[in-house]
Design a protein around this motif. Sequence first.
Motif, mmCIF file in Angstrom:
data_model
loop_
_atom_site.group_PDB
_atom_site.id
_atom_site.type_symbol
_atom_site.label_atom_id
_atom_site.label_comp_id
_atom_site.label_asym_id
_atom_site.label_seq_id
_atom_site.Cartn_x
_atom_site.Cartn_y
_atom_site.Cartn_z
ATOM 1 N N PHE A 1 6.898 139.354 -12.768
ATOM 2 C CA PHE A 1 7.219 140.402 -11.791
ATOM 3 C C PHE A 1 8.111 139.869 -10.675
ATOM 4 O O PHE A 1 9.021 140.559 -10.214
ATOM 5 N N THR A 2 7.867 138.647 -10.229
ATOM 6 C CA THR A 2 8.689 138.057 -9.180
ATOM 7 C C THR A 2 10.124 137.862 -9.659
ATOM 8 O O THR A 2 11.083 138.182 -8.945
ATOM 9 N N ILE A 3 10.289 137.335 -10.854
ATOM 10 C CA ILE A 3 11.629 137.088 -11.390
ATOM 11 C C ILE A 3 12.380 138.395 -11.616
ATOM 12 O O ILE A 3 13.528 138.539 -11.186
ATOM 13 N N THR A 4 11.748 139.364 -12.273
ATOM 14 C CA THR A 4 12.444 140.622 -12.538
ATOM 15 C C THR A 4 12.688 141.414 -11.256
ATOM 16 O O THR A 4 13.742 142.036 -11.102
ATOM 17 N N GLY A 5 11.746 141.381 -10.330
ATOM 18 C CA GLY A 5 11.953 142.075 -9.054
ATOM 19 C C GLY A 5 13.066 141.467 -8.244
ATOM 20 O O GLY A 5 13.891 142.188 -7.647
ATOM 21 N N SER A 6 13.154 140.144 -8.231
ATOM 22 C CA SER A 6 14.250 139.482 -7.510
ATOM 23 C C SER A 6 15.586 139.790 -8.156
ATOM 24 O O SER A 6 16.584 140.018 -7.471
ATOM 25 N N TYR A 7 15.614 139.810 -9.479
ATOM 26 C CA TYR A 7 16.854 140.138 -10.192
ATOM 27 C C TYR A 7 17.320 141.553 -9.847
ATOM 28 O O TYR A 7 18.495 141.772 -9.529
ATOM 29 N N LEU A 8 16.400 142.506 -9.898
ATOM 30 C CA LEU A 8 16.781 143.886 -9.577
ATOM 31 C C LEU A 8 17.206 144.026 -8.124
ATOM 32 O O LEU A 8 18.170 144.743 -7.814
ATOM 33 N N TRP A 9 16.518 143.336 -7.228
ATOM 34 C CA TRP A 9 16.864 143.410 -5.807
ATOM 35 C C TRP A 9 18.251 142.815 -5.557
ATOM 36 O O TRP A 9 19.056 143.398 -4.829
ATOM 37 N N LEU A 10 18.527 141.657 -6.151
ATOM 38 C CA LEU A 10 19.835 141.030 -5.959
ATOM 39 C C LEU A 10 20.947 141.859 -6.588
ATOM 40 O O LEU A 10 22.046 141.964 -6.036
ATOM 41 N N ARG A 11 20.675 142.449 -7.747
ATOM 42 C CA ARG A 11 21.687 143.283 -8.393
ATOM 43 C C ARG A 11 21.997 144.523 -7.567
ATOM 44 O O ARG A 11 23.149 144.951 -7.457
ATOM 45 N N ARG B 1 21.578 144.762 -4.337
ATOM 46 C CA ARG B 1 22.105 144.329 -3.046
ATOM 47 C C ARG B 1 23.588 143.963 -3.129
ATOM 48 O O ARG B 1 24.332 144.136 -2.174
ATOM 49 N N LYS B 2 24.019 143.453 -4.290
ATOM 50 C CA LYS B 2 25.417 143.062 -4.455
ATOM 51 C C LYS B 2 26.295 144.313 -4.422
ATOM 52 O O LYS B 2 25.998 145.300 -5.091
ATOM 53 N N PRO B 3 27.392 144.280 -3.666
ATOM 54 C CA PRO B 3 28.253 145.471 -3.620
ATOM 55 C C PRO B 3 28.885 145.727 -4.987
ATOM 56 O O PRO B 3 29.258 144.811 -5.700
ATOM 57 N N ASN B 4 28.980 146.989 -5.314
ATOM 58 C CA ASN B 4 29.544 147.381 -6.594
ATOM 59 C C ASN B 4 31.062 147.261 -6.517
ATOM 60 O O ASN B 4 31.708 147.901 -5.694
ATOM 61 N N GLN B 5 31.657 146.480 -7.396
ATOM 62 C CA GLN B 5 33.107 146.240 -7.370
ATOM 63 C C GLN B 5 33.895 147.443 -7.883
ATOM 64 O O GLN B 5 35.064 147.582 -7.573
ATOM 65 N N SER B 6 33.267 148.314 -8.661
ATOM 66 C CA SER B 6 33.987 149.449 -9.220
ATOM 67 C C SER B 6 34.235 150.553 -8.191
ATOM 68 O O SER B 6 35.168 151.332 -8.341
ATOM 69 N N ARG B 7 33.431 150.622 -7.149
ATOM 70 C CA ARG B 7 33.648 151.626 -6.111
ATOM 71 C C ARG B 7 34.770 151.173 -5.192
ATOM 72 O O ARG B 7 34.802 150.035 -4.751
#
Length: 75
Positions: A48-58, A60-66
Motif C-alpha cells: 500500500f505504501t509503494i502503490t500509494g506513493s506511486y499514485l501520489w507522485l504521478r 503530483r507531476k505536472p501533465n506535459q500534454s496540457r
Amino acid sequence: MLEPNFDIREAPAFFTVVDSFRKLHFGYFAGLTSKIVWCVIGLTPLIFTITGSYLWLRRRKPNQSRKQVPLSAQL
C-alpha cells in the motif's frame, strides 16, 4: 512467579487462553497455507505504501500534454 518452562495443561485458565493465541500469532494453525496468508497480510502495508506513493507522485507531476495557457488569455 511462574517458571519459564511449565506444562500448559496445569496452568491457570488465563495462561491457557493466552497460549492458545500463539498458534494464531505465528501462523501454526493451518500449516504452510496459513504461513503464506500471514506473509501476504504482513506485506500489505508495504504494498500500500509503494502503490500509494506511486499514485501520489504521478498525480503530483505536472501533465506535459496540457498546454500552459497564459492568465491574460483566459480573461
